[in-house]
Enzyme design. Sequence first.
Site, PDB file in Angstrom:
ATOM      1  N   SER A 151       0.858  -1.186   0.000  1.00 56.39           N
ATOM      2  CA  SER A 151       0.000   0.000   0.000  1.00 56.39           C
ATOM      3  C   SER A 151       0.894   1.236   0.000  1.00 56.39           C
ATOM      4  O   SER A 151       2.075   1.157   0.377  1.00 56.39           O
ATOM      5  CB  SER A 151      -0.869  -0.008   1.268  1.00 56.39           C
ATOM      6  OG  SER A 151      -1.533   1.228   1.433  1.00 56.39           O
ATOM      7  N   TYR A 164      -1.761  -0.664  10.711  1.00 58.73           N
ATOM      8  CA  TYR A 164      -1.818  -0.977   9.268  1.00 58.73           C
ATOM      9  C   TYR A 164      -0.503  -0.590   8.611  1.00 58.73           C
ATOM     10  O   TYR A 164       0.057  -1.355   7.812  1.00 58.73           O
ATOM     11  CB  TYR A 164      -2.995  -0.235   8.631  1.00 58.73           C
ATOM     12  CG  TYR A 164      -3.236  -0.563   7.164  1.00 58.73           C
ATOM     13  CD1 TYR A 164      -3.681  -1.819   6.767  1.00 58.73           C
ATOM     14  CD2 TYR A 164      -3.034   0.402   6.164  1.00 58.73           C
ATOM     15  CE1 TYR A 164      -3.907  -2.117   5.415  1.00 58.73           C
ATOM     16  CE2 TYR A 164      -3.270   0.122   4.832  1.00 58.73           C
ATOM     17  CZ  TYR A 164      -3.710  -1.142   4.459  1.00 58.73           C
ATOM     18  OH  TYR A 164      -3.935  -1.423   3.125  1.00 58.73           O
TER      19      TYR A 164
END
Length: 257
Positions: A151, A164
């Site tokens: 990501s 995350y």
Amino acid sequence: MTLKLTGTVAIVTGASSGIGEATAKELAAHGATVAVVARRKERLDTLVTEIEAAGGAAFAIAIAADITDRAQAEQAVQGVVDRCGRLDVLINNAGLMLLGHVVDTDVEEWERMIAVNQNGLLYMTKAALPHLLTSARDDLRGVADIVNISSIAGRQAWANFAAYNMTKFGVNGFTEALRQEVTKLQVRVGVLEPGAVATELVSQNSQKVQDDLAASDGAAIPVPLQPVDIAESIAFMVTRPARSSIAELWAMPTSQA
Ligand code: NDP
């Protein structure tokens, strides 16, 4: 007609929705036999029907598995190899994004996220690697592929994203180390880091976290990427000539600086 992935076998994790679903369709359109892995079996069965109806792939296989369970991850890989005789491509895409301030977050949410984003990716990779090394040595393509879906959160950290961020920074580090170990054995290992993509990912969070996120500075992305945009980038990575390895691809919406 011979397509670039004709004769190959690919596994896509997290294929019951979003990026994984689009990637399975894309790889099948390039001629790969695709094994789609996730927990929601009925969605996988629908996807298999759609892939086979579209032509391109020889066939597709739905495998219901929770990749946070090492035995299930290993069985998923072994089942594909038993049925198809080989494995050429692994797309480690399954993931969770559970957000919130560290002080407010349940530790159990972190554990669930680490279990999917990191442990699941490790289990799938470890189980697949011997088969990928074997395929890389044969004459079909002379190469095999792992693409790990990280990501932008594997490159940049923000408040609310701490755990995350940790999982995706970890994916980037693991990918680069593994790349150095196996690239010269013709297994290409690449990381793809998307910005915002319109999928179900955010909906796993509580309504409060989703509202906080929507209200935060810079959160609004007017035109996010669509899953097919990432799927096409993944297909690009795994269809390069055997001499060419894409180690990293950072794919952003034009409207997200
Ligand atoms: P989705 O929520 O649509 O897809 C997530 C997939 O992961 C689902 O198919 C889900 O299937 C699967 N999954 C979750 N837990 C497990 C598990 N324990 N075992 C097997 N499969 C599991 O989100 P996206 O398509 O957006 O996410 C795909 C990847 O892309 C993730 O790694 C995410 O971090 C990354 N990403 C997404 C971005 C975005 O903006 N959407 C941006 C950057 C990266 P099921 O529930 O059926 O098991």
